[in-house]
Design a protein around this motif. Sequence first.
Motif, PDB file in Angstrom:
ATOM      1  N   HIS A 106      -3.269  28.210 -17.163  1.00  0.00           N
ATOM      2  CA  HIS A 106      -3.959  28.229 -18.449  1.00  0.00           C
ATOM      3  C   HIS A 106      -2.956  28.281 -19.608  1.00  0.00           C
ATOM      4  CE1 HIS A 106      -7.330  28.691 -21.110  1.00  0.00           C
ATOM      5  NE2 HIS A 106      -6.793  29.755 -21.663  1.00  0.00           N
ATOM      6  N   LEU A 107      -1.929  29.102 -19.448  1.00  0.00           N
ATOM      7  CA  LEU A 107      -0.885  29.181 -20.489  1.00  0.00           C
ATOM      8  C   LEU A 107      -0.133  27.852 -20.601  1.00  0.00           C
ATOM      9  CD1 LEU A 107       0.517  32.709 -19.609  1.00  0.00           C
ATOM     10  CD2 LEU A 107      -0.506  32.080 -21.804  1.00  0.00           C
ATOM     11  N   LEU A 108       0.221  27.288 -19.448  1.00  0.00           N
ATOM     12  CA  LEU A 108       0.980  26.036 -19.438  1.00  0.00           C
ATOM     13  C   LEU A 108       0.191  24.899 -20.095  1.00  0.00           C
ATOM     14  CD1 LEU A 108       3.471  24.412 -18.329  1.00  0.00           C
ATOM     15  CD2 LEU A 108       2.083  23.957 -16.302  1.00  0.00           C
ATOM     16  N   TYR A 109      -1.062  24.727 -19.698  1.00  0.00           N
ATOM     17  CA  TYR A 109      -1.890  23.664 -20.281  1.00  0.00           C
ATOM     18  C   TYR A 109      -2.116  23.916 -21.770  1.00  0.00           C
ATOM     19  CZ  TYR A 109      -3.163  21.436 -15.792  1.00  0.00           C
ATOM     20  OH  TYR A 109      -3.164  20.763 -14.583  1.00  0.00           O
ATOM     21  N   LEU A 122      -4.617  15.256 -20.992  1.00  0.00           N
ATOM     22  CA  LEU A 122      -5.133  15.952 -19.807  1.00  0.00           C
ATOM     23  C   LEU A 122      -5.168  17.463 -20.039  1.00  0.00           C
ATOM     24  CD1 LEU A 122      -5.989  16.178 -16.796  1.00  0.00           C
ATOM     25  CD2 LEU A 122      -3.560  16.531 -16.306  1.00  0.00           C
ATOM     26  N   ALA A 123      -4.092  17.990 -20.606  1.00  0.00           N
ATOM     27  CA  ALA A 123      -4.002  19.437 -20.796  1.00  0.00           C
ATOM     28  C   ALA A 123      -5.115  19.921 -21.727  1.00  0.00           C
ATOM     29  CB  ALA A 123      -2.629  19.810 -21.344  1.00  0.00           C
ATOM     30  N   GLY A 124      -5.416  19.142 -22.752  1.00  0.00           N
ATOM     31  CA  GLY A 124      -6.469  19.513 -23.702  1.00  0.00           C
ATOM     32  C   GLY A 124      -7.820  19.631 -23.014  1.00  0.00           C
ATOM     33  N   LYS A 125      -8.006  18.826 -22.004  1.00  0.00           N
ATOM     34  CA  LYS A 125      -9.258  18.849 -21.244  1.00  0.00           C
ATOM     35  C   LYS A 125      -9.219  20.001 -20.224  1.00  0.00           C
ATOM     36  CE  LYS A 125     -12.883  16.380 -19.753  1.00  0.00           C
ATOM     37  NZ  LYS A 125     -13.700  17.212 -20.605  1.00  0.00           N
ATOM     38  N   ALA A 126      -8.107  20.063 -19.487  1.00  0.00           N
ATOM     39  CA  ALA A 126      -8.024  21.005 -18.363  1.00  0.00           C
ATOM     40  C   ALA A 126      -7.943  22.461 -18.820  1.00  0.00           C
ATOM     41  CB  ALA A 126      -6.821  20.658 -17.493  1.00  0.00           C
ATOM     42  N   VAL A 127      -7.402  22.691 -20.016  1.00  0.00           N
ATOM     43  CA  VAL A 127      -7.242  24.077 -20.462  1.00  0.00           C
ATOM     44  C   VAL A 127      -8.598  24.760 -20.595  1.00  0.00           C
ATOM     45  CG1 VAL A 127      -7.254  23.622 -22.966  1.00  0.00           C
ATOM     46  CG2 VAL A 127      -5.930  25.541 -22.059  1.00  0.00           C
ATOM     47  N   HIS A 133     -11.583  29.381 -14.690  1.00  0.00           N
ATOM     48  CA  HIS A 133     -10.941  29.802 -13.434  1.00  0.00           C
ATOM     49  C   HIS A 133     -10.308  31.183 -13.596  1.00  0.00           C
ATOM     50  CE1 HIS A 133     -10.138  25.224 -12.579  1.00  0.00           C
ATOM     51  NE2 HIS A 133     -11.406  25.502 -12.780  1.00  0.00           N
ATOM     52  N   ARG A 134      -9.626  31.351 -14.730  1.00  0.00           N
ATOM     53  CA  ARG A 134      -8.949  32.619 -14.978  1.00  0.00           C
ATOM     54  C   ARG A 134      -9.973  33.744 -15.116  1.00  0.00           C
ATOM     55  NH1 ARG A 134      -5.487  33.588 -20.405  1.00  0.00           N
ATOM     56  NH2 ARG A 134      -7.617  33.584 -21.195  1.00  0.00           N
ATOM     57  N   TRP A 187       2.515  35.671 -19.511  1.00  0.00           N
ATOM     58  CA  TRP A 187       1.883  35.799 -18.186  1.00  0.00           C
ATOM     59  C   TRP A 187       1.939  37.250 -17.688  1.00  0.00           C
ATOM     60  CZ3 TRP A 187       3.574  37.310 -13.323  1.00  0.00           C
ATOM     61  CH2 TRP A 187       2.757  36.958 -12.241  1.00  0.00           C
ATOM     62  N   LEU A 188       3.130  37.834 -17.791  1.00  0.00           N
ATOM     63  CA  LEU A 188       3.309  39.213 -17.330  1.00  0.00           C
ATOM     64  C   LEU A 188       2.386  40.165 -18.066  1.00  0.00           C
ATOM     65  CD1 LEU A 188       7.118  39.913 -16.799  1.00  0.00           C
ATOM     66  CD2 LEU A 188       5.238  40.382 -15.199  1.00  0.00           C
ATOM     67  N   GLU A 189       2.275  39.924 -19.362  1.00  0.00           N
ATOM     68  CA  GLU A 189       1.444  40.783 -20.199  1.00  0.00           C
ATOM     69  C   GLU A 189      -0.018  40.714 -19.759  1.00  0.00           C
ATOM     70  OE1 GLU A 189       0.639  40.616 -24.855  1.00  0.00           O
ATOM     71  OE2 GLU A 189       2.776  40.502 -24.331  1.00  0.00           O
ATOM     72  N   ARG A 190      -0.479  39.487 -19.580  1.00  0.00           N
ATOM     73  CA  ARG A 190      -1.880  39.263 -19.226  1.00  0.00           C
ATOM     74  C   ARG A 190      -2.206  39.848 -17.839  1.00  0.00           C
ATOM     75  NH1 ARG A 190      -6.462  36.740 -21.904  1.00  0.00           N
ATOM     76  NH2 ARG A 190      -8.048  36.806 -20.304  1.00  0.00           N
ATOM     77  N   VAL A 191      -1.365  39.484 -16.862  1.00  0.00           N
ATOM     78  CA  VAL A 191      -1.619  39.910 -15.484  1.00  0.00           C
ATOM     79  C   VAL A 191      -1.498  41.434 -15.357  1.00  0.00           C
ATOM     80  CG1 VAL A 191      -0.664  39.804 -13.136  1.00  0.00           C
ATOM     81  CG2 VAL A 191      -1.055  37.698 -14.416  1.00  0.00           C
ATOM     82  N   SER A 192      -0.487  42.017 -15.996  1.00  0.00           N
ATOM     83  CA  SER A 192      -0.307  43.469 -15.917  1.00  0.00           C
ATOM     84  C   SER A 192      -1.515  44.199 -16.484  1.00  0.00           C
ATOM     85  CB  SER A 192       0.947  43.903 -16.687  1.00  0.00           C
ATOM     86  OG  SER A 192       2.065  43.208 -16.214  1.00  0.00           O
TER      87      SER A 192
END
Lengths: 244, 180
Positions: A106-109, A122-127, A133-134, A187-192
């Motif tokens: 999600h961050l990457l897209y 593609l990223a604009g759609k997939a995000v 999913h997240r 990512w670390l911030e979100r997951v933690s």
Amino acid sequence: MTTTPAKDTAHTAAALALGDDALVLSHRLGEWAGHAPVLEEELALANIALDLLGQARVLLSAAGDEDELAYLREERAFRNLQLVEQPNGDFAHTIARQLYFSAYQHLLYGELAAGDGPFAPLAGKAVKETAYHRDHAEQWTLRLGDGTDESHARMQRAVDALWRYTGEMFQPVEGVDVDPSGLETAWLERVSEVLRRATVTVPDGPRTGAWTAGAGRQGLHTESFGRMLAEMQHLHRSHPGATW
Amino acid sequence: MVTTTPLEAELLELAGSVPDPELPVLTLRELGVVRAVHARGAGTVEVELTPTYTGCPAVEAMSTDIERVLREHGVREVTVRRVLAPAWSTDDITDEGRRKLREFGIAPPRVRTSPSGPVPVELGTTRTQQTGPDDHTDPVRCPHCGSAETELLSRFSSTACKALRRCLACREPFDHFKEL
């Protein structure tokens, strides 16, 4: 899809890496069909797999012939992260894999969609799809982690077991114009934060360097990947050109 | 703004009249997925189609149906091109499309509230639980009885574009075309 000129090797390599992530995880999630704990989860995992397969088709088509790339490559030619090829394990393992990967994707897209590079459409759609999913993974992490003693123990085991595969997500990928260290911090911030709310201890094992996993982008894969590929590819290889 | 010829407008109307293969109560125009039709010389037409979700398997059936309808109308060569940008959003579903979805028993997606203009205020209790990654303030109403008291059962339902909910008033489960 318009084909990409073959000379743009960095773009092709990047499309392969991101496309293989989506394809391989899609296949792993598809393995839950008929085995999910409840019908609603059966549908959810299959729908997430379908989103990922759609992304994989666009990305692999940008790198070459999608069918040839999916069904006729050898294990060493796949460029996916080792994280996505890890076996489903119990439901907590699948959710931990989803949590780690969907937060990253999600961050990457999001970054790619904000840019004007070849992956932006593609990223604009997939995000927008990966946001769901997240959300799905986070809600389950909370429910399992902050659930019964058994579900808590399993969720903890799962996030611990897969932790060593998470460093690979933040290695630079040729042709992907995103700052990996910025991604890693977010990512670390979100997951933690999710793990903390789920009363699960954030793993403190190493994620990079010696004794950690992560050479999937170089074509080195873990033991179970070969068996997964054999199942994924055998029909196409046994019956070349078969249609229905 | 690209100029559209009368022929292109007519063909766009035709392509848009094709029913959605998954939700046949809606036309592709009401779903907002047919972006443009370009006439490229004698009898050759290119149609721009955008998928709702990247992996939507209905896209192939939509393409075949559009090709068939335009060929029946005398177009010799039809090419359906898939475009991703700008990304489709549930805001692209027309008002008529939303009404038809509701009549069909599917709660339509809520429209993102624009920052300008009056904001409707809902009175009364709304036990509607969280629906997804972005929280909307207005509730998802039951398409059967209209109650605002509904709860989420699963974020993914019969297709990726729908969530499964249940009405707390009439107890009927229903699909919700979720916001994208």
